[in-house]
Design a protein around this motif. Structure first.
Motif, short mmCIF file in Angstrom:
data_model
loop_
_atom_site.label_atom_id
_atom_site.label_comp_id
_atom_site.label_asym_id
_atom_site.label_seq_id
_atom_site.Cartn_x
_atom_site.Cartn_y
_atom_site.Cartn_z
N VAL A 60 0.89 -1.23 0.15
CA VAL A 60 -0.12 0.16 0.09
C VAL A 60 0.87 1.06 -0.02
CG1 VAL A 60 -1.90 1.28 1.32
CG2 VAL A 60 -1.79 -1.30 1.42
N SER A 61 0.75 2.21 -1.03
CA SER A 61 1.57 3.17 -0.75
C SER A 61 0.69 4.58 -1.46
CB SER A 61 2.39 3.00 -2.10
OG SER A 61 2.00 2.95 -3.41
N LEU A 76 -8.31 10.79 -0.99
CA LEU A 76 -6.88 10.53 -0.92
C LEU A 76 -6.92 9.19 -1.77
CD1 LEU A 76 -7.22 10.25 3.05
CD2 LEU A 76 -5.78 11.93 1.77
N GLU A 77 -5.89 9.29 -2.48
CA GLU A 77 -5.66 8.23 -3.55
C GLU A 77 -4.29 7.39 -3.08
OE1 GLU A 77 -4.79 9.81 -7.49
OE2 GLU A 77 -6.85 10.41 -7.74
N VAL A 78 -4.69 6.00 -3.02
CA VAL A 78 -3.78 4.96 -2.38
C VAL A 78 -3.60 4.04 -3.45
CG1 VAL A 78 -3.51 3.23 -0.69
CG2 VAL A 78 -4.52 5.34 -0.23
N MET A 79 -2.28 3.59 -3.78
CA MET A 79 -2.11 2.57 -4.59
C MET A 79 -1.91 1.17 -4.06
SD MET A 79 -1.68 1.94 -7.95
CE MET A 79 -1.29 0.36 -8.96
N VAL A 80 -2.46 0.18 -4.46
CA VAL A 80 -2.82 -1.17 -3.89
C VAL A 80 -2.16 -2.10 -4.90
CG1 VAL A 80 -3.98 -2.99 -2.35
CG2 VAL A 80 -4.63 -0.47 -2.44
N ALA A 127 -1.46 13.46 9.97
CA ALA A 127 -0.44 12.42 9.63
C ALA A 127 -1.34 10.81 9.60
CB ALA A 127 0.76 12.09 10.42
N ILE A 128 -1.38 10.37 8.39
CA ILE A 128 -2.13 9.13 8.33
C ILE A 128 -0.91 7.95 8.10
CG2 ILE A 128 -3.64 7.51 6.90
CD1 ILE A 128 -5.04 9.95 5.92
N GLN A 129 -0.66 7.26 9.06
CA GLN A 129 0.28 6.15 9.37
C GLN A 129 0.35 4.71 8.87
OE1 GLN A 129 1.83 7.19 13.30
NE2 GLN A 129 2.90 8.93 12.85
N LYS A 130 -0.85 4.46 8.66
CA LYS A 130 -1.19 2.97 8.60
C LYS A 130 -2.51 2.87 7.78
CE LYS A 130 -2.55 2.33 13.38
NZ LYS A 130 -2.31 1.62 14.48
N PRO A 149 2.23 -0.08 6.78
CA PRO A 149 2.64 1.34 7.16
C PRO A 149 2.43 2.06 5.74
CG PRO A 149 4.51 0.02 6.57
CD PRO A 149 3.49 -1.02 6.89
N LEU A 150 1.97 3.51 6.28
CA LEU A 150 1.54 4.35 5.09
C LEU A 150 1.95 5.78 5.71
CD1 LEU A 150 0.14 4.78 2.33
CD2 LEU A 150 -1.98 5.34 3.46
N ASN A 151 2.90 6.23 5.07
CA ASN A 151 3.44 7.63 5.64
C ASN A 151 2.87 9.05 4.71
OD1 ASN A 151 5.08 6.56 7.56
ND2 ASN A 151 6.56 6.16 6.11
N LEU A 152 1.64 9.09 4.95
CA LEU A 152 0.88 10.07 4.33
C LEU A 152 0.51 11.43 5.13
CD1 LEU A 152 -0.79 11.20 1.78
CD2 LEU A 152 -2.75 9.77 2.82
#
Length: 422
Positions: A60-61, A76-80, A127-130, A149-152
């Motif tokens: 997840v990034s 919020l766009e997340v690549m899976v 911060a969205i961390q996970k 983990p997701l550092n957003l």
């Protein structure tokens, strides 16, 4: 975390329990029951192991930073990416409690970019961390929940477009009256020119009268000085001050002036020197969008010293604070003198609805209402006395109506520009 799926529970109910019951009746089925007891747990363990390995391959990034506006829908766009062994993946983000989501859980069947719609109810930096993920095993016996983990970083700015002042006040520029004080050029004397318009040095050199042509001053420095201490959040003033400061920057830009920003608590937090341009507005917005009230008292002495050392050019200073505390108001009055020698100082405070003259408004109905009205009158009288004492040292103070904070603040700025007091 593993959790048994309904299929696993049904398998145990339909195979294990009857087999053990049959073993109690007929011991000849012991070998068959033993095989069943050995094989089925191995099958369960293998299914869980495969699921655990598959979820470990999920990635997840997201972008490092996302911008949004308060009370306006954003995404919020997340690549899976996921292996083929997972038929369906559920994913949710660990968003702050102030983010409102219509659909918090998304379902993914193949590698894709997922969009999560949300509305931020408060400004600031979050911060969205996970990210939370969940999937079912290949044989449908288990469900596994895990975290990635997701550092957003989400930056939520105040939404200036929803404020009526942003549409009403900047539709047209007000014409500036007066002739200005800056000399634009020289010309020959014309009948009707006053004596103060004559340039006597050039007149002496030429031997004929020469007059000065003035222009209205531009690129003057305007500063918003925002109180982020415990005083700044009285009556939710800080939220209004943040929006008012940014709209004041827009007004200054439209009038070809420079805008600067200073935020303080018990020390100076941010300082952006006065300038203009789109990039400069973004720097000011970055400096103030995450300003939150701090439970400390302001240090006005340090603030005035900083202003005296760092803001050398004459400027218009808007102090957005609260001087209801008599001790801090006295400290402010004593220290601001060193600033008024060079700058024009305005103090703006959000008025409390209860701070008003005793015999204004509706009549009190209960004894408690009378006490509240008396307390409000005493506070109103103290603020009026403070306003008069500040006026004696060249400081103009105004109590702003909460719903008209922005309009009244920018109105002060336009009035000073029109009168060319700066």
């Amino acid at each position: 975390m593993f959790s048994p799926a309904p299929r696993l529970l049904w398998t145990i109910s339909l195979l294990f329990i009857p087999a053990l019951t049959l073993l109690g009746v007929n011991e000849s089925v012991l070998p068959l029951v033993a095989i069943l007891i050995i094989v089925l747990p191995c099958v369960f363990a293998l299914d869980a192991y495969r699921l655990s390995n598959a979820l470990a391959l999920v990635k997840v990034s997201a972008d490092a930073s996302v911008s949004a506006y308060k009370d306006r829908m954003a995404t919020l766009e997340v690549m899976v990416t996921l292996p083929k062994s997972i038929r369906e993946l559920q994913i949710a983000l660990d968003v702050p409690i102030s983010f409102v989501q219509a659909d918090a859980i998304a379902r993914v069947t193949s590698p894709a970019k997922i969009s999560f719609a949300f509305t931020a109810q408060s400004r600031g930096e979050f911060a969205i961390q996970k990210a939370f993920i969940a999937a079912a095993s290949a044989w449908g016996l288990w469900r596994l929940r895990s975290e990635k983990p997701l550092n957003l970083l989400v930056k939520v700015f105040p939404d200036l477009s929803k404020d009526p002042s942003s549409r009403r006040l900047f539709s047209t520029l007000q014409r500036l009256i007066g002739r200005g004080r800056e000399v634009e050029r020289l010309r020959d004397y014309a009948p009707g020119d006053s004596f103060d318009e004559v340039y006597w040095k050039a007149t002496a050199k030429r031997g004929s009268p020469v007059s000065k042509v003035f222009q209205v001053e531009r690129t003057q420095d305007i500063y918003a000085i925002v109180d982020g201490s415990r005083l700044g959040n009285r009556n939710q003033a800080l939220e209004r001050f943040v929006s008012a400061s940014l709209l004041l920057a827009v007004a200054a830009e439209k009038n070809s002036d420079n805008f600067g920003l200073l935020t303080f608590t018990d020390k100076v937090e941010h300082f952006v020197r006065a300038a203009h341009g789109k990039g400069h507005f973004h720097r000011c917005r970055e400096a103030i969008y995450d300003l939150q009230p701090t439970p400390v008292s302001p240090d006005f002495a340090e603030l005035f010293t900083f202003i005296n050392l760092r803001i050398r050019k004459r400027a218009l200073l808007f102090f957005l604070t609260d001087l209801s505390d008599p001790l801090l108001a006295e400290t402010f009055s004593r220290g601001v003198v060193i600033v008024t020698r060079r700058h024009i100082v305005m103090v703006d405070q959000i008025a409390d609805a209860g701070d008003r003259p005793l015999f204004s408004g509706a009549l009190p109905e209960t004894e408690r209402d009378v006490q509240t009205r008396l307390a409000g009158h005493l506070q109103w009288a103290k603020l009026r006395e403070l306003e008069r004492s500040l006026r004696h040292i060249g400081v103009h103070m105004q109590l702003l109506k909460p719903e008209q904070t922005i309009a009244e603040l920018i109105g002060q700025y336009m009035t000073i520009k029109q009168r060319q007091l700066l």
